[in-house]
Design a protein around this motif. Structure first.
Motif, PDB file in Angstrom:
ATOM      1  N   UNK A 175     -16.851  17.595  50.901  1.00 23.01           N
ATOM      2  CA  UNK A 175     -18.226  17.073  50.910  1.00 23.01           C
ATOM      3  C   UNK A 175     -18.687  16.737  49.494  1.00 23.01           C
ATOM      4  N   UNK A 176     -18.451  17.654  48.578  1.00 23.07           N
ATOM      5  CA  UNK A 176     -18.873  17.463  47.186  1.00 23.07           C
ATOM      6  C   UNK A 176     -18.133  16.292  46.559  1.00 23.07           C
ATOM      7  N   UNK A 177     -16.853  16.154  46.860  1.00 22.37           N
ATOM      8  CA  UNK A 177     -16.030  15.086  46.291  1.00 22.37           C
ATOM      9  C   UNK A 177     -16.555  13.707  46.679  1.00 22.37           C
ATOM     10  N   UNK A 178     -17.136  13.602  47.874  1.00 23.79           N
ATOM     11  CA  UNK A 178     -17.605  12.300  48.361  1.00 23.79           C
ATOM     12  C   UNK A 178     -19.063  11.993  48.025  1.00 23.79           C
ATOM     13  N   UNK A 179     -19.745  12.891  47.339  1.00 22.36           N
ATOM     14  CA  UNK A 179     -21.122  12.623  46.911  1.00 22.36           C
ATOM     15  C   UNK A 179     -21.082  11.757  45.648  1.00 22.36           C
ATOM     16  N   UNK A 180     -21.965  10.784  45.589  1.00 19.24           N
ATOM     17  CA  UNK A 180     -22.056   9.907  44.424  1.00 19.24           C
ATOM     18  C   UNK A 180     -22.389  10.750  43.186  1.00 19.24           C
ATOM     19  N   UNK A 181     -21.678  10.558  42.050  1.00 17.17           N
ATOM     20  CA  UNK A 181     -21.900  11.393  40.857  1.00 17.17           C
ATOM     21  C   UNK A 181     -23.358  11.439  40.384  1.00 17.17           C
ATOM     22  N   UNK A 182     -24.068  10.325  40.440  1.00 19.05           N
ATOM     23  CA  UNK A 182     -25.464  10.342  40.002  1.00 19.05           C
ATOM     24  C   UNK A 182     -26.330  11.192  40.920  1.00 19.05           C
ATOM     25  N   UNK A 183     -26.001  11.241  42.201  1.00 15.90           N
ATOM     26  CA  UNK A 183     -26.750  12.079  43.129  1.00 15.90           C
ATOM     27  C   UNK A 183     -26.504  13.555  42.834  1.00 15.90           C
ATOM     28  N   UNK A 184     -25.257  13.907  42.517  1.00 14.68           N
ATOM     29  CA  UNK A 184     -24.953  15.295  42.147  1.00 14.68           C
ATOM     30  C   UNK A 184     -25.733  15.667  40.890  1.00 14.68           C
ATOM     31  N   UNK A 185     -25.753  14.776  39.904  1.00 10.52           N
ATOM     32  CA  UNK A 185     -26.499  15.031  38.673  1.00 10.52           C
ATOM     33  C   UNK A 185     -27.978  15.247  38.971  1.00 10.52           C
ATOM     34  N   UNK A 186     -28.547  14.389  39.823  1.00  6.93           N
ATOM     35  CA  UNK A 186     -29.957  14.530  40.186  1.00  6.93           C
ATOM     36  C   UNK A 186     -30.208  15.858  40.890  1.00  6.93           C
ATOM     37  N   UNK A 187     -29.341  16.229  41.827  1.00  2.85           N
ATOM     38  CA  UNK A 187     -29.517  17.478  42.567  1.00  2.85           C
ATOM     39  C   UNK A 187     -29.474  18.685  41.634  1.00  2.85           C
TER      40      UNK A 187
END
Length: 105
Positions: A42-54
């Motif tokens: 799940x984490x691997x498929x999240x867009x990097x900018x979205x992970x940064x925002x979260x």
């Protein structure tokens, strides 16, 4: 048993120190947070900018006016839409002007 007792006491002391700090102690308030199970896939498929925002939103590191004032980048923490204090919570969910204008999606 003695080592476990000392380890438990030290962990308790660390949690107390973290809870006393505003930014670093935020994780101690997660008792009522919604539990969600994420797999590495799940984490691997999240867009990097979205992970940064979260991550930045969880630790209150987004550039809200209140944070910019605290960091010495701005003088006024006022929201330009409603004249309230612009914090992370205000931006993401409680600005009445943004809500009434349909800015949240």
């Amino acid at each position: 048993m003695i080592i476990d007792e000392i380890r438990n006491k030290e962990n308790s002391t660390r949690v107390q120190k973290a809870a006393q700090k505003f930014q670093q102690g935020q994780w101690t308030n997660w008792d009522t947070a919604i539990q969600k199970s994420l797999t590495w896939n799940d984490i691997w498929h999240i867009v990097p900018l979205r992970i940064s925002f979260l991550i930045r939103s969880v630790y209150d590191l987004l550039p809200s006016n209140a944070n910019l004032v605290r960091w010495g980048k701005k003088v006024d923490p006022i929201c330009p839409l409603c004249q309230g204090r612009q914090t992370k919570q205000h931006i993401l969910s409680s600005c009445k002007a943004a809500l009434s204008q349909g800015r949240h999606t």
